[in-house]
Design an enzyme around this catalytic site. Structure first.
Site, mmCIF file in Angstrom:
data_model
loop_
_atom_site.group_PDB
_atom_site.id
_atom_site.type_symbol
_atom_site.label_atom_id
_atom_site.label_comp_id
_atom_site.label_asym_id
_atom_site.label_seq_id
_atom_site.Cartn_x
_atom_site.Cartn_y
_atom_site.Cartn_z
ATOM 1 C CB THR A 131 64.448 19.517 -142.097
ATOM 2 O OG1 THR A 131 65.308 20.567 -142.518
ATOM 3 C CG2 THR A 131 64.750 18.293 -142.953
ATOM 4 C CG ASP A 132 64.460 24.507 -144.324
ATOM 5 O OD1 ASP A 132 65.275 23.676 -143.870
ATOM 6 O OD2 ASP A 132 64.648 25.741 -144.261
ATOM 7 C CD GLU A 133 69.319 20.956 -143.883
ATOM 8 O OE1 GLU A 133 69.986 20.043 -144.380
ATOM 9 O OE2 GLU A 133 69.721 21.667 -142.947
ATOM 10 C CE1 TYR A 180 68.379 15.876 -140.267
ATOM 11 C CE2 TYR A 180 68.623 17.778 -141.723
ATOM 12 C CZ TYR A 180 67.980 17.149 -140.664
ATOM 13 O OH TYR A 180 66.948 17.780 -140.007
ATOM 14 C CE LYS A 184 63.680 15.013 -140.295
ATOM 15 N NZ LYS A 184 63.175 14.563 -138.958
HETATM 16 P P1 NAD Z 1 68.640 17.105 -131.687
HETATM 17 O O1 NAD Z 1 69.744 16.392 -132.379
HETATM 18 O O2 NAD Z 1 68.934 18.228 -130.783
HETATM 19 O O3 NAD Z 1 67.773 16.051 -130.855
HETATM 20 C C1 NAD Z 1 67.427 14.786 -131.356
HETATM 21 C C2 NAD Z 1 66.915 13.933 -130.193
HETATM 22 O O4 NAD Z 1 66.541 12.656 -130.738
HETATM 23 C C3 NAD Z 1 67.969 13.669 -129.117
HETATM 24 O O5 NAD Z 1 67.404 13.850 -127.840
HETATM 25 C C4 NAD Z 1 68.362 12.216 -129.335
HETATM 26 O O6 NAD Z 1 68.777 11.559 -128.156
HETATM 27 C C5 NAD Z 1 67.072 11.638 -129.889
HETATM 28 N N1 NAD Z 1 67.307 10.436 -130.712
HETATM 29 C C6 NAD Z 1 68.222 10.294 -131.712
HETATM 30 N N2 NAD Z 1 68.175 9.041 -132.192
HETATM 31 C C7 NAD Z 1 67.201 8.382 -131.511
HETATM 32 C C8 NAD Z 1 66.656 7.068 -131.575
HETATM 33 N N3 NAD Z 1 67.135 6.150 -132.432
HETATM 34 N N4 NAD Z 1 65.657 6.744 -130.730
HETATM 35 C C9 NAD Z 1 65.156 7.646 -129.833
HETATM 36 N N5 NAD Z 1 65.651 8.903 -129.719
HETATM 37 C C10 NAD Z 1 66.649 9.274 -130.560
HETATM 38 O O7 NAD Z 1 67.643 17.543 -132.861
HETATM 39 P P2 NAD Z 1 66.757 18.863 -133.002
HETATM 40 O O8 NAD Z 1 67.572 19.915 -133.617
HETATM 41 O O9 NAD Z 1 66.032 19.113 -131.761
HETATM 42 O O10 NAD Z 1 65.721 18.362 -134.124
HETATM 43 C C11 NAD Z 1 64.532 17.688 -133.744
HETATM 44 C C12 NAD Z 1 63.758 17.337 -135.011
HETATM 45 O O11 NAD Z 1 63.430 18.514 -135.720
HETATM 46 C C13 NAD Z 1 64.517 16.438 -135.984
HETATM 47 O O12 NAD Z 1 63.608 15.535 -136.536
HETATM 48 C C14 NAD Z 1 65.026 17.411 -137.030
HETATM 49 O O13 NAD Z 1 65.173 16.773 -138.277
HETATM 50 C C15 NAD Z 1 63.912 18.437 -137.058
HETATM 51 N N6 NAD Z 1 64.301 19.809 -137.435
HETATM 52 C C16 NAD Z 1 65.337 20.443 -136.798
HETATM 53 C C17 NAD Z 1 65.627 21.766 -137.139
HETATM 54 C C18 NAD Z 1 66.739 22.531 -136.452
HETATM 55 O O14 NAD Z 1 67.049 23.643 -136.856
HETATM 56 N N7 NAD Z 1 67.352 22.025 -135.412
HETATM 57 C C19 NAD Z 1 64.881 22.414 -138.110
HETATM 58 C C20 NAD Z 1 63.845 21.719 -138.747
HETATM 59 C C21 NAD Z 1 63.544 20.423 -138.385
HETATM 60 O O1 DAU Z 2 67.145 24.010 -142.175
HETATM 61 C C1 DAU Z 2 66.831 23.187 -141.103
HETATM 62 C C2 DAU Z 2 68.061 22.445 -140.630
HETATM 63 O O2 DAU Z 2 68.882 23.384 -139.952
HETATM 64 C C3 DAU Z 2 67.738 21.273 -139.719
HETATM 65 O O3 DAU Z 2 66.990 20.327 -140.425
HETATM 66 C C4 DAU Z 2 69.017 20.632 -139.181
HETATM 67 O O4 DAU Z 2 68.704 19.602 -138.262
HETATM 68 C C5 DAU Z 2 69.828 21.708 -138.474
HETATM 69 O O5 DAU Z 2 71.054 21.167 -138.034
HETATM 70 C C6 DAU Z 2 70.084 22.885 -139.415
HETATM 71 O O6 DAU Z 2 70.977 22.496 -140.479
HETATM 72 P P1 DAU Z 2 72.169 23.440 -140.973
HETATM 73 O O7 DAU Z 2 73.169 22.604 -141.662
HETATM 74 O O8 DAU Z 2 71.631 24.606 -141.706
HETATM 75 O O9 DAU Z 2 72.706 23.964 -139.526
HETATM 76 P P2 DAU Z 2 74.175 24.198 -138.968
HETATM 77 O O10 DAU Z 2 74.042 24.908 -137.658
HETATM 78 O O11 DAU Z 2 74.989 22.949 -139.008
HETATM 79 O O12 DAU Z 2 74.810 25.201 -140.033
HETATM 80 C C7 DAU Z 2 74.198 26.459 -140.309
HETATM 81 C C8 DAU Z 2 75.022 27.109 -141.427
HETATM 82 O O13 DAU Z 2 76.316 27.467 -140.890
HETATM 83 C C9 DAU Z 2 75.303 26.200 -142.600
HETATM 84 O O14 DAU Z 2 75.272 26.957 -143.798
HETATM 85 C C10 DAU Z 2 76.707 25.676 -142.352
HETATM 86 C C11 DAU Z 2 77.372 26.829 -141.601
HETATM 87 N N1 DAU Z 2 78.385 26.431 -140.610
HETATM 88 C C12 DAU Z 2 78.040 25.510 -139.657
HETATM 89 C C13 DAU Z 2 78.948 25.114 -138.692
HETATM 90 C C14 DAU Z 2 78.566 24.094 -137.641
HETATM 91 C C15 DAU Z 2 79.648 27.010 -140.614
HETATM 92 O O15 DAU Z 2 79.945 27.861 -141.476
HETATM 93 N N2 DAU Z 2 80.557 26.609 -139.658
HETATM 94 C C16 DAU Z 2 80.257 25.680 -138.702
HETATM 95 O O16 DAU Z 2 81.139 25.344 -137.880
#
Ligand code: NAD
Ligand code: DAU
Length: 374
Positions: A131-133, A180, A184
């Site tokens: 992730t970019d975080e 988180y 990562k």
């Molecule tokens: P998600 O939470 O939707 O899915 C995660 C999946 O991993 C689920 O299916 C869960 O069952 C599985 N999982 C969790 N713990 C596990 C374990 N111990 N063993 C096997 N499986 C397990 O997540 P996502 O948003 O699809 O993110 C996927 C990946 O991409 C993550 O590594 C996350 O850090 C990264 N990522 C997400 C975002 C985003 O915006 N969602 C952005 C950048 C990177």
């Molecule tokens: O940047 C990549 C990341 O983006 C991924 O690595 C994470 O897995 C993914 O969950 C996401 O993280 P964020 O914290 O940015 O996503 P989230 O949807 O939780 O929140 C987006 C923004 O909105 C953040 O600034 C917090 C705000 N927010 C979120 C929720 C759930 C609110 O203001 N209210 C809310 O209820």
């Protein structure tokens, strides 16, 4: 023929990656390994679950012996690792689970790949999705926005701007703030350490916020779409001024495909949407879109916006510079944000059953029943 292990394939991004690989590469065998935590949902893959080149295995990535056995049994030669705990708010409440899955789970996968491949790296690849975080937060030097210094064919919309002069580039130091992002960051370090120490053929990508179908409704966009539909309050953290860079999930899946096949070993690539938005602005777009698609007067639900206590350690701004990926591998986002958000809102409104199953908890009961005694 390639045998690819995709971890976390029942989650949001993982399900799009599995779908893309199963359909695009009928000659590959795709093994989706997922623990099916609260975030894993096999309904995300209904349309491809009977394809002959697809197998699902329910397992925990922390279970080293089982992972090694699966790699041997399926003769795995490529790993695309997405399984993780992914929600920042949950990590603030329960950091241990994040360290366990994201750090120890990644380490167990790395060790299993190293043991199974045993120095025969030819044709092997371990691709870690991050992730970019991990880079921390960028400064918001221009709260009113300035013209974005770089654009793509997907980011020419009227609202396209940047909120500062700095961007996340691949050479930046890691400065994670949340449990988180710290977990990562740690997993990224382990991946690189396995390359530098043992020669494991690794690759890491760091992506910005994804949006699109099948995202668990704890994350901003699906949560708010569902709340607007039911006319429930929309909890905006702090002043809603935080900036995120949004990328349509299928564009991320395409980037993963491109990097898995053409990326250079040991490299890092940043993936982003060139698409910065303040939370409050994105929320207004989502409200107007839901209202319009539900036949309500556009903007009628603005009064659902409810400012609540800010997230602890809330990073102010994320913005990815993904020009390396654009320059070296020719990838760029394909979808304009206006188009992507319209498709996304429409998908959630058209798939109410998917949403209701999750919010009622029915899908978890279903798995418990299905896997009883296994
Ligand atoms: P998600 O939470 O939707 O899915 C995660 C999946 O991993 C689920 O299916 C869960 O069952 C599985 N999982 C969790 N713990 C596990 C374990 N111990 N063993 C096997 N499986 C397990 O997540 P996502 O948003 O699809 O993110 C996927 C990946 O991409 C993550 O590594 C996350 O850090 C990264 N990522 C997400 C975002 C985003 O915006 N969602 C952005 C950048 C990177
Ligand atoms: O940047 C990549 C990341 O983006 C991924 O690595 C994470 O897995 C993914 O969950 C996401 O993280 P964020 O914290 O940015 O996503 P989230 O949807 O939780 O929140 C987006 C923004 O909105 C953040 O600034 C917090 C705000 N927010 C979120 C929720 C759930 C609110 O203001 N209210 C809310 O209820």
């Amino acid at each position: 023929m390639k045998n690819i292990l995709i971890t976390g394939g029942a989650g949001f991004i993982g399900s799009h990656v599995v779908r893309l690989f199963v359909r695009k590469y009928p000659e590959y065998r795709i093994v989706n390994l997922d623990k099916l935590t609260y975030a894993g949902n096999l309904a995300n893959l209904r349309d491809i679950e009977h394809e002959p080149n697809y197998t699902f295995v329910r397992e925990d990535i922390c279970n080293y012996d089982a992972i090694l056995d699966i790699m041997r049994r399926h003769k795995i030669d490529g790993v695309i690792h997405l399984a993780a705990e992914s929600h920042v708010d949950r990590s603030i409440k329960d950091p241990f689970t994040f360290a366990r899955t994201n750090v120890m789970g990644t380490l167990s996968l790395l060790q299993a790949a190293k043991t199974y491949w045993n120095g025969d790296w030819e044709g092997k690849r371990f691709y870690h999705i991050s992730t970019d975080e991990v880079y921390g937060a960028l400064e918001m030097t221009h709260p009113e926005g300035i013209p974005a210094p770089f654009t793509t064919k997907a980011s020419t919309g009227e609202d396209h701007c940047a909120y500062g002069e700095s961007f996340f580039t691949e050479d930046l130091k890691y400065m994670p703030h949340s449990p988180y992002s710290a977990s990562k960051a740690s997993s990224d370090h382990f991946v690189r350490a396995f390359h530098d120490t043992y020669g494991l053929p690794t690759i890491v990508t760091n992506c910005s916020n994804n949006y699109g179908p099948y995202q668990f409704p704890e994350k901003l966009i699906p949560l708010f779409i569902n709340n607007i539909r039911h006319r429930r309050p929309l909890p905006v953290y702090g002043k809603g001024e935080n900036v995120r860079d949004w990328l349509y999930v299928e564009d991320h899946a395409r980037a993963i495909d491109c990097i898995f096949h053409h990326g250079k070993e040991a490299e890092t690539y940043n993936i982003g949407g060139f698409n910065e938005w303040k939370n409050i602005d994105i929320i207004k777009v989502v409200i107007k879109t839901v209202d319009r698609l539900l036949g309500r007067p556009e903007g009628a639900d603005m009064d659902l916006i409810t400012y609540v206590t800010d997230r602890a350690g809330h990073d102010m701004r994320y913005a990815i510079d993904s020009r390396k990926l654009q320059r070296e591998l020719g990838w760029e986002p394909s979808l304009q944000f206006e188009e992507g958000i319209e498709k996304t809102v429409k998908w959630y409104l058209d798939n109410q059953e998917w949403m209701d199953n999750i919010t009622s908890g029915d899908y978890e009961k279903y798995y418990e029943e299905m896997y009883k005694g296994r």
